[in-house]
Scaffold this motif. Structure first.
Motif, PDB file in Angstrom:
ATOM      1  N   SER C 345       0.818  -1.206   0.000  1.00  0.00           N
ATOM      2  CA  SER C 345       0.000   0.000   0.000  1.00  0.00           C
ATOM      3  C   SER C 345       0.859   1.267   0.000  1.00  0.00           C
ATOM      4  O   SER C 345       1.796   1.387   0.776  1.00  0.00           O
ATOM      5  CB  SER C 345      -0.908   0.006   1.223  1.00  0.00           C
ATOM      6  N   GLN C 346       0.521   2.182  -0.899  1.00  0.00           N
ATOM      7  CA  GLN C 346       1.184   3.477  -0.906  1.00  0.00           C
ATOM      8  C   GLN C 346       0.425   4.475  -0.037  1.00  0.00           C
ATOM      9  O   GLN C 346       0.968   5.487   0.366  1.00  0.00           O
ATOM     10  CB  GLN C 346       1.244   4.040  -2.330  1.00  0.00           C
ATOM     11  N   GLY C 347      -0.840   4.184   0.174  1.00  0.00           N
ATOM     12  CA  GLY C 347      -1.678   5.114   0.924  1.00  0.00           C
ATOM     13  C   GLY C 347      -1.286   5.132   2.392  1.00  0.00           C
ATOM     14  O   GLY C 347      -1.172   6.186   3.010  1.00  0.00           O
ATOM     15  N   ILE C 348      -1.048   3.928   2.932  1.00  0.00           N
ATOM     16  CA  ILE C 348      -0.652   3.840   4.336  1.00  0.00           C
ATOM     17  C   ILE C 348       0.715   4.466   4.529  1.00  0.00           C
ATOM     18  O   ILE C 348       0.954   5.222   5.434  1.00  0.00           O
ATOM     19  CB  ILE C 348      -0.589   2.360   4.763  1.00  0.00           C
ATOM     20  N   ARG C 349       1.596   4.150   3.556  1.00  0.00           N
ATOM     21  CA  ARG C 349       2.955   4.660   3.653  1.00  0.00           C
ATOM     22  C   ARG C 349       2.961   6.174   3.790  1.00  0.00           C
ATOM     23  O   ARG C 349       3.686   6.737   4.567  1.00  0.00           O
ATOM     24  CB  ARG C 349       3.681   4.274   2.378  1.00  0.00           C
ATOM     25  N   ARG C 350       2.096   6.831   2.969  1.00  0.00           N
ATOM     26  CA  ARG C 350       2.141   8.282   2.962  1.00  0.00           C
ATOM     27  C   ARG C 350       1.875   8.849   4.346  1.00  0.00           C
ATOM     28  O   ARG C 350       2.474   9.793   4.781  1.00  0.00           O
ATOM     29  CB  ARG C 350       1.118   8.827   1.982  1.00  0.00           C
ATOM     30  N   ALA C 353       4.806   6.613   7.145  1.00  0.00           N
ATOM     31  CA  ALA C 353       6.235   6.886   7.104  1.00  0.00           C
ATOM     32  C   ALA C 353       6.527   8.324   6.689  1.00  0.00           C
ATOM     33  O   ALA C 353       5.647   9.143   6.584  1.00  0.00           O
ATOM     34  CB  ALA C 353       6.897   5.910   6.144  1.00  0.00           C
TER      35      ALA C 353
END
Ligand SMILES: Nc1ncnc2c1ncn2[C@@H]1O[C@H](COP(=O)(O)OP(=O)(O)OP(=O)(O)O)[C@@H](O)[C@H]1O
Ligand SMILES: Nc1ncnc2c1ncn2[C@@H]1O[C@H](COP(=O)(O)OP(=O)(O)OP(=O)(O)O)[C@@H](O)[C@H]1O
Ligand SMILES: [Mg+2]
Ligand SMILES: [Mg+2]
Lengths: 506, 325, 354, 315
Positions: C345-350, C353
């Motif tokens: 997931s890129q959404g969670i990362r944004r 992190a």
């Protein structure tokens, strides 16, 4: 004049992208019956401001009033409802749809049960085309149209509802001087009919010719709002850059041509559908010479560069780089022969967005055995990267940063660091300063000139005539895949070159 | 059952001999021999006071079968390890020597060493009777009104593997014994898990004229029997009694009495009568394999004729071919 | 991991930040925690004794040497198939046909071990090499179609898996069947061709060292060789790689063939180390699970090793959970799906992190 | 003659799950939202259709429930792709795994049926007798007594064609498929269009999935789909995401399946196990033909640049 409410009032518009404030409390007034120019450097926030107006982006703060009434524009359809039409900086058309379908995309004319009313759409396009004298065929597919015709489709679309305010974002960037003139004719018609027009342009001479008033943005702030009658081009340039400028444009001097380094003979290139994009082109670039190729975008320049760089397979013809035949061979062949390529499409071919700066630079030097063999020595790799980062003035926190995080100018410097540090014999570059500001532009140009003076052959492709005129020792004009004119010796005027770019005889 | 986990064998309660674990090479719910074995386990639990803990595994996970077998075998509170399926035999052969003091029972496969007992089934004999019945059906449309008298019968199988071949040779022999002029259409669906494909294949067989189709395809067979109903002809079920799936269309089922034989073996074990190293064979003579008719479909005289054939097999007058060894 | 370059800033700060988990690792850890939490919830709903079940699930493979070794034997195969997927991803290809290459390699290894004369170790090595070669051959058609004709490898590699299973089944039936067995399987391979075992009586074997060796080699290859750099650049952005003179097609082809070879090798290791004969049920989706393992390991070779151990322990844990509760094995698949979503997931990362 | 009719009948039955699934899938593909999770949607739909049919004893309720479940499950793909912002291909793979796990879990925990779920006495979808029309040579017997879902699937082809060519939604799908920028500038939300298209593909996959369980056989296991969702995807690719092209490709696969089952009858040309692989071989061959016919792709075409690494590296 002062008591009439302006057609459009934007008050205190602010738009942030994460830490970056792209538009910062900007005011803008546009009156009915005027052309209002919006000026500023790359990245100053012009497009962002207009996107807020057109509902493509939502401002973080500020108010928009149309004829004194505050409105909320939550999307392009709402904008059209409020009588705002926009012609975008980059065309936003769907290639395989027809003109009429594009014009009404998002606000289609419908019949019952969700079916499209194609006849009504066609009729309306024909009517608009008639009324404003903008010739388009409603049934043509957009992909078959020339750039100028696509521009007209964009304009018709902006006018497809009852529009009172028309925004044009850099509409002339892709047009020849002649086409620009025709567009301005149309704009004058609109203004006479009582429309308000916002025009974004980097061409100050054009602005002075057509605009009534101008607003200048710098780093997202409004730094000036003037009547055009009160300023001149030089003053506008100073407002835009924010400092005093010398009166003269940069003069780069001339090169002294030597032996031929890049020779193209009888080059033919077809696209995947078999359409001829380049029709038997001949070209020679000598050592110590910059040859500029001028032309409206889409006349085969891109394909020419791609064929030389080995990215596109030519149908026939010969390409010699420093005496080595490379036609039809992989990019590697040309590079080994001594070619450096600064591609037009920086983010797809010029750099690897998801790789660190180190990898982006070092990949051009993999033949260097001193980096370690068979295993690369990380310390040496990093030292090489750091050295080039410094030499080419790439502003980056450390070499491990991903190329994606670099701003346009620094990204381009990184590309140059990789390509030019190899001391190439032939340099081919396409739109090398697109999207760069004045300082970065000058850095890139100086690099090209230095390499020319060192004895490299430089082929410069650009749709920006001033760039070509100031840099090139020799100018070739391309039109529909052929060289239709050559200027050596004395510099021609923009108008002379422009005629050839349009396919008119000189 | 109330035998709680981990009760030491010595501390009274239940002796180790009553604790059993059954690591299987597949999952329950196959409506076939795993379920049948489980019935045997359950009956043993109620009748004999043993506990049988079933450990399922995926049908494609040979490493897990081995793991589960070893886990079960190494526990010294377990008296008998039960497992089953031809596919698991080689695994047991590898595992059992490592646990010379553990006793194993494997059903549907021969004994794999001195500390295991095997139970095999003469599926060829059961299939022989199915073949005989099929031949009678297509020969006598007067007695079997849904048959067209096409002199054509079918066998629809899952994959082409040795056990299935054993069914096929038995079936063919059964057909030819009754009437050599009846032709047998044998088809494979290629796997055991696609009822829809079973239906499609069997439907095609019926359209090509088969009066009756015998299914030997595991879960795929459910579709085959359904095809018999849709085509308005006859099907023959396998492994467990499938006659009630589509009353009126399934003439009989050939049954592997895994439940009874497994129950019997467990009982013998608790009585101390289970001999390690031997292989028990379930066949027509000991009802390890049998045929169950739908009396509403198969008239008494035909049942009798098939009963005669069965007698000849058990008497040794007829030797049914086998594809195994 | 291979992408980190030490910051030029103050060395003290650099050392400190090296101790902090990298954002990528952090996301993997968060995902694993969330995934386990989801499993716990499912177990709590289903099981009579949720804590015992969860304990067996999460810790079952660390209780004794045997369980641990068993887990390692599974992790060995998963590590190799994980490396197979990872190299494919790195080169920019999506090999979801690892399962088919594993079957092809597995049968090859079994046949070589059965029929090749010679001393055990020689046969063993030949069998593994042959397994890798056949694995590569099995992906060759999808790879060539992808590289030279732009045909999506997602569908073709998957289809070639079904074909591999049918073809190996057919070959065993027609040529290599064990006449002693009622099942469709080859005879057991001679014991001297087995991969030597460790942690007896579990099935753990020298394949483990092979997996670690391969991971090390791959890490070195990606980070330190010219070819490795080229491969990474091709995988990230083929048009760029081509433009700087890398033959992106040949590189991609090489990456895909390597991926196939590793999957085939994993099949060989599974046969020589684990099941010791070829039976069509020898793989609980080892090849397919490689994708998950590669993604959990964030495509870094040592990450893949760690992920293989994690995943191996979940698989063996799920089995031991079955003996103490009625929670079905299905939980592993659900956990697997969740982990992939959370990790990529890129959404969670944004939010999480940066 | 009757052999041909039988063959055709078999081909038609084998086509339906792939055909139905491919119709919605083609729309999603046109919107550049490749739905790899269609196989998972089929699986979930197959189970739900069966379970609901069993509980309500009404096969139509079961059908509707299955179709909705397929749509709902594919909504998860939209969620993963647009909210969690996973790569859509990888999210699809993950959802397929999730589907088989969920299906198994539900079978065990809800229906208390380990492995295979085959409720007894299940009503199934009607088969449509053609009456006198069945006399038409070849076609008559081929179509006689086919499942009602054959006609549903054919209707889906028509509906999908009309939607893509005649409606506003079809136009938006096309726009989104070609250029997000253009769509956004026209006030069309690409995310919303794609979500709708993905859900549509889940709904039609629901029809395909329901066919597998409640059309005739009434049993379910986790391998019920046998990769039909992926074959549908291959059909879409081969059909260049056009409705009629994808439908034709789906029928081609039906023919391959029919051939694999029927060629054994004619004397056994090939081993049945190898014939079993025929549809999969056909898929590869067909994709290969498609690729070769399109000829060598322009090396590193611009679309390459849309490629996003599976795991985006971090600096
Ligand atoms: N969607 C976005 N996300 C983040 N930053 C953005 C976004 N759009 C624009 N920006 C940034 O906002 C700033 C203003 O951009 P904008 O496009 O408005 O500039 P401009 O004045 O139109 O420039 P140009 O003359 O190059 O068109 C730039 O720094 C740009 O990088
Ligand atoms: N679309 C975008 N999304 C996210 N960040 C962006 C975007 N566009 C620009 N940025 C970030 O905004 C910053 C400024 O970008 P921009 O391209 O406007 O630089 P610039 O000020 O014009 O510099 P240069 O003169 O080097 O081009 C950069 O750090 C860039 O990473
Ligand atoms: Mg702009
Ligand atoms: Mg910039």
């Amino acid at each position: 004049m002062k008591q009439t409410t302006p057609l459009l009032e934007m008050r205190g518009i602010t738009k942030r992208f994460g830490p970056l404030t792209a538009v910062d409390g900007v005011d803008l007034d546009v009156r009915a019956g005027e052309v209002h120019a919006l000026l500023g450097e790359n990245g100053a926030g012009k497009s962002t401001l207009m996107n807020c107006l057109f509902g493509l982006q939502q401002p973080d703060a500020g108010e928009i009033r149309i004829e004194g009434t505050p409105v909320r524009v939550d999307g392009p359809r709402a904008a059209l409802r409020h009588g705002i039409g926009m012609v975008h900086q980059h065309f936003k058309l769907v290639p395989s749809l027809t003109v009429a379908e594009n014009v009404f995309l998002g606000h289609e004319r419908m019949r019952a049960f969700g079916f499209l009313d194609r006849a009504a759409q066609r009729a309306r396009v024909a009517e608009l085309s008639e009324r404003y004298g903008i010739g388009v065929d409603p049934d043509a597919k957009v992909k078959d149209l020339s750039v100028g015709a696509q521009q007209r489709v964009e304009i018709i679309r902006a006018l497809s509802e009852d529009v009172r305010l028309l925004v044009l974002d850099e509409p002339t960037a892709v047009l020849t001087p002649q086409e620009t003139e025709r567009l301005f004719e149309t704009l004058r018609g609109f203004v006479a009919a009582g429309l308000g027009v916002v025009l974004i342009s980097h061409h100050l001479s054009e602005v002075c010719r057509i605009a009534d008033r101008v607003t200048v943005l710098r780093h997202g702030r409004r730094v000036a709002a003037e009547r055009v009658a009160d300023v001149d081009e030089h003053r506008l340039a100073e407002l835009i850059v924010g400092k005093d400028l010398p009166r003269q444009t940069k003069e780069w001097g001339r090169g002294t041509p030597g032996a031929p380094k890049l020779e193209v003979r009888g080059l033919h290139v077809r696209d995947s559908r078999g359409v001829e994009l380049i029709k038997g082109l001949d070209l020679t670039v000598h050592a110590g010479e910059i040859v500029g190729i001028a032309g409206v975008a889409g006349n085969g320049q891109t394909e020419l560069v791609e064929a030389i760089a080995g990215i596109r397979r030519p149908g026939a013809g010969s390409i010699r780089v420093a005496g080595v035949e490379v036609a039809g061979r992989r990019p590697r062949a040309a590079r080994v022969a001594g070619l450096a390529h600064v591609p037009e499409d920086r983010n797809t071919r010029g750099l690897s967005v998801w790789s660190p700066v180190t990898d982006n630079i070092v990949v051009g030097h993999l033949d260097d055995r001193s980096l370690g063999r068979p295993l690369l020595k990380p310390a040496r790799v990093r030292r090489l990267a750091e050295r080039l980062i410094e030499r080419f003035d790439v502003r980056v926190a450390h070499p491990g940063v991903f190329a994606k995080r670099l701003s346009g100018g620094n990204a381009q410097k990184m590309v140059l660091a990789r390509e030019l540090s190899r001391e190439p014999e032939v340099i081919v570059c396409c739109e090398p300063v697109r999207g760069l500001d004045i300082a970065a532009t000058e850095f890139v140009h100086r690099q090209l000139v230095e390499h020319r003076d060192r004895g490299a052959a430089v082929l410069l492709v650009s749709t920006e005539l001033p760039e070509i005129l100031s840099l090139a020792d020799r100018i070739l004009v391309m039109f529909t895949g052929e060289v239709v004119g050559e200027f050596a010796g004395d510099r021609p005027s923009e108008f002379e070159v422009g005629r050839l770019m349009l396919g008119m005889s000189a | 059952a109330c035998g709680s986990e981990g009760t030491p064998a010595a501390s009274g309660g239940k002796p180790a001999a009553k604790n059993m674990v059954a690591p299987l090479s597949g999952q329950l719910g196959d409506k076939s021999f795993m379920d049948s074995a489980n019935r045997g386990f359950k009956r043993a639990e109620t009748d004999l006071g043993v506990t049988v803990k079933v450990i399922e595994a995926s049908t494609n996970d040979a490493p897990a079968w081995e793991r589960n077998l070893r886990e079960a075998a190494k526990r010294d509170d377990v008296g008998l390890v039960l497992t089953g399926g031809t596919v698991v035999a080689s695994t047991l052969k590898k595992v059992s020597p490592a646990f010379p003091n553990q006793k194993f029972l494997i059903f549907d496969a021969p004994s794999q060493g001195p500390n295991s007992t095997g139970i095999t089934y003469a599926q060829n004999e059961g299939a022989f009777l199915a073949g005989a019945l099929a031949a009678y059906i297509t020969k006598s449309p007067d007695k079997f009104p849904k048959a067209k008298g096409s002199m054509k019968v079918g066998l629809c199988a899952g994959m082409d593997i040795p056990v299935i071949r054993d069914f096929i040779v038995g079936f063919q022999q059964g057909v030819k014994t009754v009437d050599p002029n009846v032709t047998v259409d044998v088809r494979f669906t290629g796997d055991f898990v696609s009822p829809q494909k079973g239906f499609d294949t069997a439907s095609a067989m019926f359209k090509d004229g088969a009066d009756v189709v015998y299914q030997v395809a595991g879960p795929t067979g459910i579709g085959i029997l359904k095809a018999a109903k849709e085509a308005g002809r006859y099907g023959i079920g396998t492994d467990s009694n499938q006659n009630d799936l589509h009353p009126g269309f399934i003439a009989a089922s050939v049954i592997k009495s895994v439940d009874n034989t497994v129950y019997q073996a467990i009982k013998d074990f608790t009585d101390g009568k289970l001999t390690m190293g031997e292989t028990r064979v379930g066949d027509l003579s000991n009802d390890g394999v049998s045929i169950e008719f739908d009396d509403a479909i198969v008239p008494a005289d035909v049942q009798k004729q098939i009963g005669d054939l069965k007698q000849q097999v058990t008497d040794g007058k007829i030797t049914v071919d086998t594809a195994l060894k | 991991m291979t992408d980190t370059t030490a910051p030029a800033a103050s060395p003290a700060r650099a050392r400190l930040s090296a101790l902090r988990p990298s954002p990528g690792l952090r996301q993997s850890l968060i995902a694993i925690a969330l995934g386990l939490l989801a499993s716990l919830i499912i177990i709590a709903v289903i099981a009579d004794e949720p804590m015992a079940a969860f304990r067996a699930f999460a810790l079952g493979s660390f209780e004794d040497v045997y369980s641990f070794g068993t887990m390692l034997s599974i992790a060995t195969i998963l590590a190799i198939t994980g490396l197979s997927s990872a190299i494919g991803f790195k080169a920019g290809a999506f090999n979801i046909g690892g399962e088919g290459q594993l079957y092809a390699g597995g049968l090859t290894a079994a046949v070589v071990a059965l029929y090749m004369p010679g001393p055990g170790p020689v046969v063993m090595v030949t069998a593994l090499v042959a397994a890798a070669v056949v694995g590569a051959a099995w992906i060759a058609i999808p790879a060539l179609l992808r590289v030279y004709f732009g045909v999506t490898e997602i569908v073709t590699t998957l289809m070639s898996t079904y074909i591999a299973i049918d073809v190996t089944t057919y070959l065993v039936k027609a040529y290599f069947k064990d006449p002693q067995s009622g099942a469709l399987e080859t005879p057991p391979i001679p014991q001297e061709t087995w991969l030597p075992g460790i942690l007896s009586p579990s099935n753990a074997n020298y394949g483990l060292f092979l997996a670690v060796l391969l991971a090390g080699a791959m890490a070195l290859f990606l980070a330190r060789t010219r070819l490795g750099l080229r491969l990474r650049l091709v995988g990230l952005q083929p048009s760029f790689a081509e433009n700087v003179g890398i033959a992106s097609d040949r590189t991609l082809l090489g990456g895909m063939l390597t991926s196939g070879a590793l999957a085939g090798l994993a099949g060989g290791v599974a046969i020589l180390g684990l099941t010791h004969n070829f039976i069509d049920s020898f793989s609980p989706q080892f090849g397919f699970l490689g994708i998950t393992v590669a993604l959990i390991g964030r495509l870094s070779p040592f990450g893949v090793l760690a992920a293989a151990v994690l995943y191996g322990s979940l698989m063996t844990g799920a089995t031991s959970m079955q003996s103490v509760s009625d929670v079905p094995f299905a939980l592993v698949f659900i956990l697997q799906g969740l982990l992939i979503l959370l990790i990529t997931s890129q959404g969670i990362r944004r939010r999480g992190a940066m | 003659m009757s052999g041909l009719a039988n063959f055709l009948a078999l081909a038609i039955t084998s086509t339906i799950p792939v055909l139905a699934t491919a119709m919605g899938g083609a729309i999603a593909e046109r919107a550049r939202a490749t739905n790899i999770a269609m196989d998972g949607s089929m699986l979930i739909a197959a189970l739900v259709a069966l379970g609901v049919t069993d509980k309500t004893q009404n096969v139509w309720v079961g059908l509707v429930a299955g179709v909705l479940a397929g749509g709902l499950f594919s909504a998860l793909l939209a969620l993963a792709a647009f909210v969690l912002r996973c790569d859509i291909i990888i999210a699809g793979i993950a959802l397929n795994l999730l589907a088989s796990g969920l299906a198994l879990l539900v079978t065990v925990v809800v229906f208390h049926q380990p492995g295979t779920y085959a409720p007894a006495g299940l009503p199934t979808l009607p088969h449509v007798p053609l009456g006198p029309l069945a006399e038409i040579p070849v076609l008559g017997p081929a179509l006689d007594r086919q499942s009602v879902l054959v006609y549903v699937a054919l209707a889906l082809v028509a509906v999908a064609w009309v939607v893509t060519h005649k409606t506003r939604f079809g136009l938006w799908v096309q726009a989104v498929g070609e250029s997000d920028e253009a769509a956004l500038a026209a006030g069309i939300s690409p995310v919303r269009v794609r979500t709708t298209a993905i859900i549509a593909s889940g709904l039609t996959a629901g029809v395909g999935g329901a066919f597998l369980t409640i059309s005739v056989v009434g049993t379910f296991n986790t391998q019920t789909t046998n990769g039909a969702g992926f074959i549908a995807l291959a059909a879409i690719i081969f059909g260049r995401a056009t409705i009629l092209g994808s439908a034709a490709a789906a029928f081609l696969f039906g023919l391959a399946v029919a051939a694999s089952l029927q060629m054994q009858g004619g004397g056994g040309l090939l081993d049945p196990q190898l014939l079993h692989a025929l549809p999969y071989v056909t898929t590869i061959v067909v994709l290969a033909v498609y690729g070769v016919r399109r000829r060598r792709v322009e090396r590193f075409a611009a679309s390459d640049t849309a490629y996003v690494p599976a795991i985006i590296p971090r600096d």
